[in-house]
Enzyme design. Structure first.
Site, PDB file in Angstrom:
ATOM      1  N   CYS A 215     -22.716  -7.124 -19.165  1.00 57.13           N
ATOM      2  CA  CYS A 215     -21.509  -7.340 -18.572  1.00 57.13           C
ATOM      3  C   CYS A 215     -20.379  -6.447 -18.761  1.00 57.13           C
ATOM      4  CB  CYS A 215     -21.024  -8.741 -18.749  1.00 57.13           C
ATOM      5  SG  CYS A 215     -21.876  -9.910 -17.807  1.00 57.13           S
TER       6      CYS A 215
ATOM      7  N   GLY B 184       0.794  -1.127   0.160  1.00 52.63           N
ATOM      8  CA  GLY B 184      -0.289  -0.107  -0.190  1.00 52.63           C
ATOM      9  C   GLY B 184       0.764   1.324  -0.061  1.00 52.63           C
TER      10      GLY B 184
ATOM     11  N   CYS C 291     -18.482 -12.325 -19.775  1.00 54.31           N
ATOM     12  CA  CYS C 291     -19.745 -12.591 -20.470  1.00 54.31           C
ATOM     13  C   CYS C 291     -19.699 -13.626 -21.606  1.00 54.31           C
ATOM     14  CB  CYS C 291     -20.026 -11.138 -21.272  1.00 54.31           C
ATOM     15  SG  CYS C 291     -21.686 -11.036 -21.588  1.00 54.31           S
TER      16      CYS C 291
ATOM     17  N   CYS D 139     -27.266  -9.580 -16.889  1.00 53.73           N
ATOM     18  CA  CYS D 139     -26.905  -9.124 -18.221  1.00 53.73           C
ATOM     19  C   CYS D 139     -27.650  -9.339 -19.341  1.00 53.73           C
ATOM     20  CB  CYS D 139     -25.465  -9.661 -18.119  1.00 53.73           C
ATOM     21  SG  CYS D 139     -24.861  -9.564 -19.795  1.00 53.73           S
TER      22      CYS D 139
ATOM     23  N   CYS E 296     -25.582 -12.167 -21.425  1.00 49.60           N
ATOM     24  CA  CYS E 296     -25.525 -13.569 -20.984  1.00 49.60           C
ATOM     25  C   CYS E 296     -26.395 -14.092 -19.856  1.00 49.60           C
ATOM     26  CB  CYS E 296     -23.879 -13.669 -20.722  1.00 49.60           C
ATOM     27  SG  CYS E 296     -23.702 -13.147 -19.112  1.00 49.60           S
TER      28      CYS E 296
END
Lengths: 256, 226, 279
Positions: C265, C31, C271, C240, C243
């Protein structure tokens, strides 16, 4: 009574130029010390040295921490010093913009110190913030406004609330009423007096206005060209000034 | 009778640097003692000597030399040489002072001004206000004025607020500077009552009275300044 | 005229070493933003130069590279960067998340869970999460060093005061390994949970700002919030349109000028896989 802050031989120089020199005093809980002088007297330099904003060239400052230890401020690590400045100390700037986060709301300004020491409950933070704003006479419906929308007097009061939320024991103030209208000044001074008494605050107030010094402080230090000319109880310095410069200063004011 | 105030070889003069350093002598070699429950008047010619002595005892003036010993619960302290924070302590607990004129502060209500000496001792706000209002009523300040700042009061009203403030808390030593000036007969009587109450409670009273009759009524003896 | 000959993956070896040293430091301090000597790249700042430099420094001839932009393999930027690496290194490329060893991405983390041995390289515009409230670099460095993060919660407080909820929906700040607060790049907050305890190594490169940071595998990443306003991800009330997947991040696509929309998606590979599974 235990000494809260002790300054010995504080000096700050810029090459050959003297900012302030040989300043020594003790401050106790509940005492307000006014540092008065004209422009260039070194009073603001002194304040910044004492509050850790400026590194002094000489001398030392000791402080009685909340945990009971008395420490030499120069011996604190930067982390400890910054924590001290955020919790046990406060600093009210002459220009509120320097002491506030102008980009966030009044409420956030007051809540920041709490969040900085780990407060993580929004509802509670907001409640404490609201409470403090009420104490400085800023109404709840202004709490979510940005300080840009506040008047000068409101900004100063917000600064005070922001500083007091962590119950500091020592507040530094640099010309807290500078540039404010007279009636606004009166309100602010009244507020400060009340808070000082209620929370037994110690304060060091820099001002060029003897009337403000008279109203707020119990002790006074007069500075000229970087040196302390006279020091004592406020009413004594103003009613029975000993030094020539002090007599000049006091006689120059309309009514004190 | 126990002594609570001792003045020893007190000397005071002013040096006016603005006037070429001229020295104005006030008094020299002053000695006095006051006991608890005693009332003593300061007498002498008109000028700054009488009020000056009160201010010296209170610490508002700085003595040129000598000692002013004050007995507090902590023992004897010399006001002349004491540290500022010690003098502040004495003012809170031991030495009360009714000045000649009220120092007016904007916005602060009369009842808070009167209650302040109690608030400074940590007394609960409700209790302090209660006592303050009692005193204001006793001195005939109408209730509608209690929450107002004395800025707009008459001279007499201001002085009565000042007096109320002086008597709000009990002080072992009480300094009074012309307490009855600018008051009508009825209020003068009230003030005299308050002084007698303070004496009875054990306060040592040191006062400057313009009026000879009042002086003799209250004070058993004088400290004469020449 | 001969075609220019590039060093493998464009950067010279010394530069790659410098960047790898920065990456090692970043991995050692999860970080923490490590400054690095960001190079001039053949694309301008703001086009992924940080991510490209990180990928270039870690790429080997045996790697398989996937590049996505907003989840899609076939947008302009993804295509350009993929072609850049093919041209300068000849590595194999793929659109399938599970087949890639290195995935460079702009603003999304793939839906398909990553596995140990994979490296995710994220493109970062502004690495400093405190920048919006504290403009001074000297001050923000100190704040990180002294763990002074109160101001981050001020921002969240402000959101709740203004909008009734935390309004940040992307680049949502999080605390890494209980120490440094970081900006996970402008991924939607929907993707923040994927950062936490991932088997993959996650590297972050900011070219213009010259910073690299990292989240090593299996590192704790906790998004900032309040006790009474906990961190939440976005949800959609429909699957979606292509899909039928529920629980993936959906893009809103305007289909006509009469207000017609559809939600698909954003992760094209995911997808496609869902569609294949249905067949």
């Amino acid at each position: 009574m235990k000494t809260l802050l002790s300054a010995r031989d504080i000096g700050k120089s810029y090459g050959n130029r003297v900012g302030c020199e040989n300043v020594s005093f003790d401050l106790h809980a509940g005492e307000v010390l006014a540092v008065v002088g004209e422009s260039g007297s070194g009073k603001t330099t002194l304040l910044r040295c004492l509050s850790g904003h400026l590194q002094s060239s000489s001398g030392e400052v000791t402080y009685a921490m909340r945990d009971g230890r008395t420490v030499n401020l120069a011996s604190l690590s930067e982390a400890e010093r910054r924590l001290l400045m955020r919790t046990d100390w406060g600093f009210v700037h002459q220009d509120a913009r320097e002491g506030l986060r102008m980009g966030v709301s009044g409420g956030a300004n007051v809540g920041e110190r709490l969040m900085a020491v780990g407060a993580r409950h929004y509802g509670n933070i907001r409640a404490v913030s609201e409470d403090w704003l009420a104490r400085v006479e800023i109404s709840k419906d202004r709490m979510d406004d940005s300080p840009w929308a506040y008047s000068g007097g409101m900004r100063q009061r917000l600064q005070i609330a922001r500083n007091l939320v962590t119950s500091p024991r020592l507040i530094f103030m640099d010309e807290p009423t500078g540039g404010l209208d007279v009636s606004v000044q009166a309100r602010l001074l009244d507020l400060i007096r009340g808070l000082v008494r209620k929370f037994n605050l110690a304060a060091i107030v820099v001002t060029h206005d003897l009337a403000v010094a008279r109203l707020l402080s119990s002790r006074m230090m007069v500075m000229q060209q970087g040196r302390v000319i006279e020091t004592g109880l406020t009413d004594q310095v103003l009613e029975d000034p000993q030094a020539p410069y002090t007599q000049l200063l006091v006689s120059s004011v309309l009514q004190v | 009778m126990s002594t609570v105030l001792k003045i020893e070889a007190l000397q005071k003069s002013f040096t006016l640097h603005q006037q070429g350093g001229v020295v104005i002598p006030v008094f020299d070699g002053l000695n006095a003692e006051v006991a608890a429950g005693e009332a003593v008047a300061i007498t002498g010619p008109s000028g700054r000597g009488k009020s000056s002595l009160l201010k010296l005892i209170y610490g508002s003036y700085r003595a040129s030399s000598g000692r002013i010993l004050v007995r507090s619960s902590e023992g004897w302290a010399n006001v002349v040489a004491a540290e500022p924070h010690n003098v502040l302590d004495l003012r809170r607990t031991t030495i009360g002072y009714v000045t000649q004129f009220l120092r007016v502060i904007p916005r602060v209500p009369a009842e808070i001004i009167v209650a302040e000496p109690l608030l400074e001792r940590g007394v609960d706000e409700a209790e302090a206000l209660g006592r303050a209002r009692q005193l204001l009523a006793k001195l005939n300040i109408p209730e509608r004025l209690w929450h107002l700042s004395p800025m707009t009061f008459s001279g007499g009203e201001q002085q009565r607020v000042n007096i109320a403030r002086g008597f709000a808390a009990q002080f072992p030593i009480l300094l009074l500077d012309e307490p009855t000036a600018s008051l009508d007969a009825e209020n003068r009587g009230r003030v005299m009552d308050l002084i007698e109450e303070a004496k009875a409670a054990g306060s040592a009273v040191i006062a400057v009275f313009h009026d000879e009759n009042e002086r003799h009524k209250v004070c058993a003896r004088d400290i004469a300044l020449h | 005229m001969n075609a220019p000959v590039y060093n493998f993956a464009y950067l010279n070896e010394q530069t790659k070493r410098m960047i790898r040293r920065a990456i090692l430091k970043a991995v050692a301090i999860p970080g923490y933003q490590v400054p690095f000597a960001s190079r001039e790249m053949p694309m301008p700042y703001g086009w992924g130069t940080g991510g490209v430099q990180v990928t270039a420094a870690i790429l080997t001839p045996d790697d398989t590279l996937k590049v996505i932009d907003q989840g899609a393999d076939d947008t302009t930027n993804a295509v350009s960067i993929r072609k850049f690496f093919v041209k300068t290194s000849g590595v194999a490329t793929t659109e399938k998340t599970e087949d890639a060893t290195i995935i460079q991405t702009r603003h999304r983390i793939p839906e398909t869970p990553l596995t140990a041995g994979q490296i995710l390289v994220l493109q970062v515009p502004i690495p400093e999460p405190l920048r919006f409230l504290e403009p001074r670099e000297t001050e923000t460095r100190k704040m990180h060093a002294l763990e002074e993060y109160g101001v981050m919660h001020v921002k969240l407080y402000e959101d709740i005061a203004r909008y009734g909820q935390i309004a940040t929906t992307y680049a949502y700040p999080a605390k890494v390994a209980d120490r440094y607060v970081f900006d996970p790049s402008p991924i939607p907050k929907f993707d923040n949970p994927k950062l936490d305890n991932s088997p993959a190594l996650q590297l972050f490169g900011a070219g213009r700002e010259k910073r690299i940071y990292a989240v090593p595998p299996f590192t704790k990443v906790k998004s900032l919030d309040f006790e009474d306003h906990p961190f939440e991800v976005q949800t959609w009330d429909q699957p979606c349109s292509i899909c039928g997947a529920e629980g993936s991040f959906l893009d809103e696509i305007v289909t006509d000028d009469k207000g017609g929309r559809m939600f698909v998606c954003s992760d094209t590979d995911f997808c496609a896989k869902q569609q294949d599974a249905k067949l």
